[in-house]
Write a protein that holds these residues in place. Structure first.
Motif, mmCIF file in Angstrom:
data_model
loop_
_atom_site.group_PDB
_atom_site.id
_atom_site.type_symbol
_atom_site.label_atom_id
_atom_site.label_comp_id
_atom_site.label_asym_id
_atom_site.label_seq_id
_atom_site.Cartn_x
_atom_site.Cartn_y
_atom_site.Cartn_z
ATOM 1 N N TYR A 161 0.885 -1.289 0.042
ATOM 2 C CA TYR A 161 -0.092 -0.029 0.061
ATOM 3 C C TYR A 161 0.931 1.125 -0.063
ATOM 4 C CZ TYR A 161 -4.451 -2.339 0.452
ATOM 5 O OH TYR A 161 -5.535 -3.174 0.098
ATOM 6 N N ASP A 220 1.102 3.566 1.853
ATOM 7 C CA ASP A 220 1.906 3.778 3.234
ATOM 8 C C ASP A 220 2.864 3.035 3.505
ATOM 9 O OD1 ASP A 220 0.537 1.724 3.782
ATOM 10 O OD2 ASP A 220 -0.677 2.500 5.564
ATOM 11 N N THR A 229 2.737 -0.622 3.929
ATOM 12 C CA THR A 229 2.245 -1.591 4.367
ATOM 13 C C THR A 229 2.478 -2.740 3.187
ATOM 14 O OG1 THR A 229 0.536 -0.644 5.316
ATOM 15 C CG2 THR A 229 0.340 -3.143 5.517
ATOM 16 N N ALA A 264 1.072 -5.572 1.908
ATOM 17 C CA ALA A 264 -0.322 -6.494 2.174
ATOM 18 C C ALA A 264 -0.245 -8.042 1.468
ATOM 19 C CB ALA A 264 -1.363 -5.888 1.742
ATOM 20 N N GLN A 320 -7.142 -14.395 9.023
ATOM 21 C CA GLN A 320 -7.505 -13.797 10.130
ATOM 22 C C GLN A 320 -7.611 -12.028 9.459
ATOM 23 O OE1 GLN A 320 -3.788 -13.770 12.281
ATOM 24 N NE2 GLN A 320 -5.089 -13.836 14.069
ATOM 25 N N ASN A 321 -8.385 -11.145 10.073
ATOM 26 C CA ASN A 321 -8.473 -9.949 9.734
ATOM 27 C C ASN A 321 -7.063 -9.353 9.540
ATOM 28 O OD1 ASN A 321 -11.290 -9.635 10.080
ATOM 29 N ND2 ASN A 321 -11.035 -9.050 12.226
ATOM 30 N N GLY A 322 -6.781 -8.504 8.350
ATOM 31 C CA GLY A 322 -5.919 -8.167 8.218
ATOM 32 C C GLY A 322 -4.745 -8.945 7.420
ATOM 33 N N ALA A 323 -5.268 -10.246 6.962
ATOM 34 C CA ALA A 323 -4.126 -10.977 6.407
ATOM 35 C C ALA A 323 -3.951 -10.923 5.109
ATOM 36 C CB ALA A 323 -4.944 -12.447 6.435
ATOM 37 N N GLY A 324 -4.965 -9.856 4.443
ATOM 38 C CA GLY A 324 -4.593 -9.740 3.053
ATOM 39 C C GLY A 324 -5.660 -9.970 2.043
ATOM 40 N N LYS A 325 -6.782 -10.630 2.577
ATOM 41 C CA LYS A 325 -7.659 -11.160 1.770
ATOM 42 C C LYS A 325 -8.371 -10.391 0.826
ATOM 43 C CE LYS A 325 -10.262 -12.387 5.392
ATOM 44 N NZ LYS A 325 -9.512 -11.997 6.512
ATOM 45 N N SER A 326 -8.848 -8.839 1.379
ATOM 46 C CA SER A 326 -9.420 -8.097 0.601
ATOM 47 C C SER A 326 -8.466 -7.526 -0.563
ATOM 48 C CB SER A 326 -9.944 -6.837 1.352
ATOM 49 O OG SER A 326 -10.865 -7.229 2.462
ATOM 50 N N THR A 327 -7.158 -7.382 -0.126
ATOM 51 C CA THR A 327 -6.236 -6.865 -0.989
ATOM 52 C C THR A 327 -6.009 -7.809 -2.128
ATOM 53 O OG1 THR A 327 -5.073 -6.050 0.965
ATOM 54 C CG2 THR A 327 -4.013 -6.029 -1.280
HETATM 55 N N1 LIG Z 1 -6.084 1.307 2.027
HETATM 56 C C1 LIG Z 1 -4.879 0.845 2.573
HETATM 57 N N2 LIG Z 1 -4.034 1.675 3.078
HETATM 58 C C2 LIG Z 1 -2.881 1.032 3.691
HETATM 59 N N3 LIG Z 1 -2.914 -0.220 4.279
HETATM 60 C C3 LIG Z 1 -4.013 -0.905 4.081
HETATM 61 C C4 LIG Z 1 -5.017 -0.494 3.232
HETATM 62 N N4 LIG Z 1 -5.955 -1.463 3.169
HETATM 63 C C5 LIG Z 1 -5.561 -2.730 3.910
HETATM 64 N N5 LIG Z 1 -4.140 -2.085 4.464
HETATM 65 C C6 LIG Z 1 -3.377 -2.938 5.172
HETATM 66 O O1 LIG Z 1 -3.093 -4.187 4.511
HETATM 67 C C7 LIG Z 1 -3.226 -5.343 5.263
HETATM 68 C C8 LIG Z 1 -4.211 -6.251 4.587
HETATM 69 O O2 LIG Z 1 -5.524 -5.668 4.812
HETATM 70 P P1 LIG Z 1 -6.718 -6.515 4.012
HETATM 71 O O3 LIG Z 1 -6.266 -6.940 2.545
HETATM 72 O O4 LIG Z 1 -7.915 -5.768 4.190
HETATM 73 O O5 LIG Z 1 -6.976 -7.633 5.035
HETATM 74 P P2 LIG Z 1 -8.182 -8.647 5.104
HETATM 75 O O6 LIG Z 1 -9.141 -8.474 4.151
HETATM 76 O O7 LIG Z 1 -7.766 -10.065 5.377
HETATM 77 O O8 LIG Z 1 -8.636 -8.194 6.547
HETATM 78 C C9 LIG Z 1 -3.536 -5.057 6.606
HETATM 79 O O9 LIG Z 1 -2.345 -4.913 7.333
HETATM 80 C C10 LIG Z 1 -4.070 -3.399 6.425
HETATM 81 O O10 LIG Z 1 -3.984 -2.739 7.599
#
Ligand SMILES: Nc1ncnc2c1ncn2[C@@H]1O[C@H](COP(=O)(O)OP(=O)(O)O)[C@@H](O)[C@H]1O
Ligand SMILES: [Mg+2]
Lengths: 453, 263
Positions: free
Chosen positions: A13, A15, A17, A19, A38-45
């Motif tokens: 990302y 910033d 991170t 991901a 888990q939450n934050g694992a990177g699924k959505s990404t």
């Molecule tokens: N828009 C963003 N900017 C910066 N970091 C992000 C953003 N979206 C998600 N992250 C970071 O990327 C990692 C993966 O996030 P995400 O894919 O949302 O996880 P999940 O869907 O598995 O909960 C996390 O550490 C989260 O904090």
């Protein structure tokens, strides 16, 4: 064939991170793939890469073996084939009314008005929201919004549906409704990819599971492979599905055996196999009984019951026993000196095919015939799978026992000796047959099925 | 929340399924004539008619309607008071003294005040008629019919959609802050400002998400993809004629009552 694939995918990302880290991910056409973590694992990404919303920093994504092209034309093609359903439907529903929202995608595809209308009606009917077509989204419940969001992408006729946490925030009923709709779409050939942290859902529904942990793929494989690795599951902060946990406890006590079960059905079989009916001495008294009395033993609705030998000669089975304690009707009793073998009777599953929504759905079915079929077989339980089958059953005024988890419930009922009739929409007929056959092959009790036409 | 209530009423009232264009024509023409009139009589007439339609045809709860009317009534009374005290110079009706300052009620001013006040209330009633009987979702198609550019309509549609998302969000945040039990005025102000800034940030965030969601469904920024309408049946000529007849009669009354004053 892999319909979509990612190789060495890495994403950071803005910033900083990291991901996703060196992800290899592939999905077969027509399959259901779960991404758990888990939450934050990177699924959505990861999911956002699949419809080119995010562009990998490293590595590439392939659609039907061709690398993604990120120019306007390429993006249009990708997004027409890969539909995305976001976690929060409020992020997705943007038009003032349900109908306008579902029409948004087809309109972007520049279809003719008549075709748009047809697709919108079809999609709304498929998710059962046609009655809400002119309502604004803020009049709908969370589950209904989700269904509209799904209709909005179905109307674009994608090949792959990507869903971010499709059941998060829904009540159990809303959850099963969504899964049911997706199951029907899958039966029609759509590939489904979804993320979740509901391990029970992944275990029973997915063909393939990817475990994501801190941006890396920890493991992938079939549900039974994934949930056999107990250490990996706990290391990644996930939990085992309920059945696996229960099974483990029972196995340690010598009650169940065999492979770890993933569904209620597997579980029941893992428990029931080692049992020999003649070892079971507990039954339920059908009338008041006295100690020393001889009773017949029968299976009724999956429980062992007594019958009075002299009262009702017809129900007498080949199994007899002697009552040890005196008991009133309905109470548990212990029976000794059992003779004979009680082979548990299984029921028959009748499968009635119903045309799909696009083939005319419930309107193409004669309700009189349906009622006659039911009257002819007088099934103990009735199930309906898929939208148009449910509509048919409702229109015919039939009380439906199974509307969700139909296949599993039907097999379980048949194992209890009940006759079941399942109304199945389109391609779901084959799915029922497949499931029954694979169950029979696994060496459980044999269940008969009949295709009614 | 009153916005939500109005939205629900608009979707459920008895006149919901009347052609939007007819309602718009009626409300807008009546409003324009009311504003153009030079006597308080046409506005009063318009007010009575709009009220009858709202309460008896659309069957809207009188409490809600009068609650909505409070604001225009207040402004109407203020303009009456101001005008009668400070407008006109050669037609004194009555004078009184407060704190050694003489106030003179002018006939001209009272008439002007009455005209302004009745116009305010009647004009509002016409708009309430539209707002209470026609859902916003329908108005958008009405706008399209009036040849308003698609860009403007689409923007209005998205704003409408997200007003409710944010209202829900604001309500949740407000409740959450209340749960934590803030008490004195100072804390209340602090919490409020915090909520406002959070909501503002969320709005920006929501905008980004909206962009992603639209792109995900192949939006190319060109098509008027939100303005989908299934059918556009012809306007009912008889009803249109009846409304126009009424409006002409109304214009006639307005001309006849030109410059007619109460006192
Ligand atoms: N828009 C963003 N900017 C910066 N970091 C992000 C953003 N979206 C998600 N992250 C970071 O990327 C990692 C993966 O996030 P995400 O894919 O949302 O996880 P999940 O869907 O598995 O909960 C996390 O550490 C989260 O904090
Ligand atoms: Mg997520």
């Amino acid at each position: 064939m892999n319909i979509i694939e990612a190789q060495n995918l890495t994403y950071k990302y803005p910033d900083g991170t990291k991901a996703l880290d060196d992800i290899d991910f592939s999905v077969e056409k027509g399959s259901i793939t779960a991404i758990i973590g888990q939450n934050g694992a990177g699924k959505s990404t990861l999911l956002l890469h699949l419809n080119a919303t995010l562009r990998p920093a490293n590595g590439a994504v392939y659609l039907e073996n061709k690398p993604f092209a990120y120019d306007n034309k390429g993006l249009h093609l990708i997004r027409r084939k890969v539909a995305m359903v976001f976690q929060n439907p409020d992020d997705q529903l943007l038009a003032p009314t349900v109908r306008q929202d579902v029409a948004f995608g087809p309109k972007n595809l520049k279809l003719a008005d008549a075709q748009i209308k047809q697709r919108v009606d079809e999609a709304l009917r498929l998710v059962g929201m046609e009655a809400y077509a002119d309502k604004p989204p803020h009049f709908l419940s969370g589950g209904q919004k989700k269904r509209v969001a799904i209709a909005g992408v179905i109307a674009m006729k994608p090949e792959i549906m990507v869903l971010d946490e499709p059941t998060a925030g829904l009540d159990p009923q809303g959850c099963t409704e969504i899964i049911d709709i997706l199951d029907e779409l899958n039966a029609e050939g759509k590939t489904i990819i979804f993320s979740t942290h509901d391990v029970d859902l992944a275990a029973k529904w997915a063909n393939n599971i990817y475990v994501l942990h801190e941006g890396r793929i920890k493991r992938h494989g079939s549900p039974s492979q994934i949930f056999a690795d107990h250490t990996m599951i706990s290391e990644t902060g996930l939990k085992l599905p309920g059945f696996v946990q229960t099974f483990r406890e029972l196995k340690l006590r010598g009650i169940s055996g065999g492979e770890s079960p993933l569904t209620m059905l597997n579980f029941v079989e893992s428990v029931s196999k080692p049992f020999d009916v003649l070892k079971v001495r507990c039954a339920i008294a059908s009338t008041d009984v006295y100690s020393g009395e001889t009773v017949g033993l029968v299976m009724k609705n999956g429980t062992l019951c007594t019958t009075r030998v002299d009262d009702d000669p017809k129900s007498v089975t080949s199994v007899f026993g002697t009552v040890i304690f005196e008991a009133r009707a309905g109470e548990d009793i212990v029976v000794g000196e059992i003779t004979g073998i009680l082979s548990p009777k299984t029921g028959v599953i009748h499968i009635v095919p119903i045309p799909r929504v696009i083939e005319g759905g419930s309107r193409a079915v004669d309700l009189g015939t349906i009622c006659r079929i039911i009257a002819g077989q007088s099934p103990d339980k009735i199930g309906a799978m898929g939208t148009s089958a449910k509509v048919v059953v409702k229109k015919a005024g039939i009380k439906c026992d199974f509307e969700v988890d139909v296949i599993q419930s039907s097999i379980l009922a048949a194992l209890r000796g009940l006759n079941v009739m399942v109304f199945a929409t389109g391609g779901m007929v084959d799915r029922v047959i497949q499931k029954i056959e694979s169950n029979n092959k696994q060496g459980g009790q044999h269940i008969k099925y009949l295709r009614v036409s | 929340m009153i916005h939500q209530t109005i939205d629900i009423i608009a979707h459920t009232n008895r006149l919901r399924h009347i052609d939007t264009r007819l309602k718009v024509i009626f409300a807008v023409t009546t409003l324009l004539i009311t504003i153009a009139s030079t006597s308080p009589i046409p506005p009063l007439l318009a007010f009575v008619i709009a009220t009858i339609l709202i309460l008896f045809a659309a069957k809207i709860n009188p409490g809600t309607y009068f609650f909505l009317l409070l604001t225009p009534l207040f402004f109407g009374l203020v303009s009456l008071l101001m005008m009668s005290l400070f407008f006109g110079y050669d037609s004194p009706l009555y004078s009184f003294e407060i704190l050694s300052h003489t106030f003179v009620l002018q006939k001209e001013g009272i008439n002007m005040g009455l005209l302004l006040g009745t116009r305010t209330v009647a004009g509002s009633a016409c708009l309430f008629f539209l707002a209470l009987t026609t859902p916003m979702t329908e108005l958008f198609t009405g706008l399209k019919w009036l040849r308003i550019p698609d860009v403007v309509i689409e923007l209005a549609m998205i704003i409408y959609r997200y007003i409710f998302v944010f209202l829900e969000e604001a309500q949740r945040m407000w409740l959450a802050s209340r749960m934590r039990g803030e008490t004195d005025f100072r804390t209340k102000i602090e919490v409020f400002s915090m909520l406002a800034s959070t909501l503002f940030l969320r709005t920006i965030h929501q905008g980004e998400k909206l962009f992603v969601a639209m792109n995900s469904r192949c939006y190319d920024g060109e098509t008027n993809s939100l303005c989908y309408r299934e059918k556009n049946p012809g306007i009912n000529i008889t009803s249109l004629f009846a409304i126009l007849l009424f409006e002409f009669a109304f214009i006639y009354v307005t001309i006849k009552t030109q410059n007619m004053a109460f006192i």
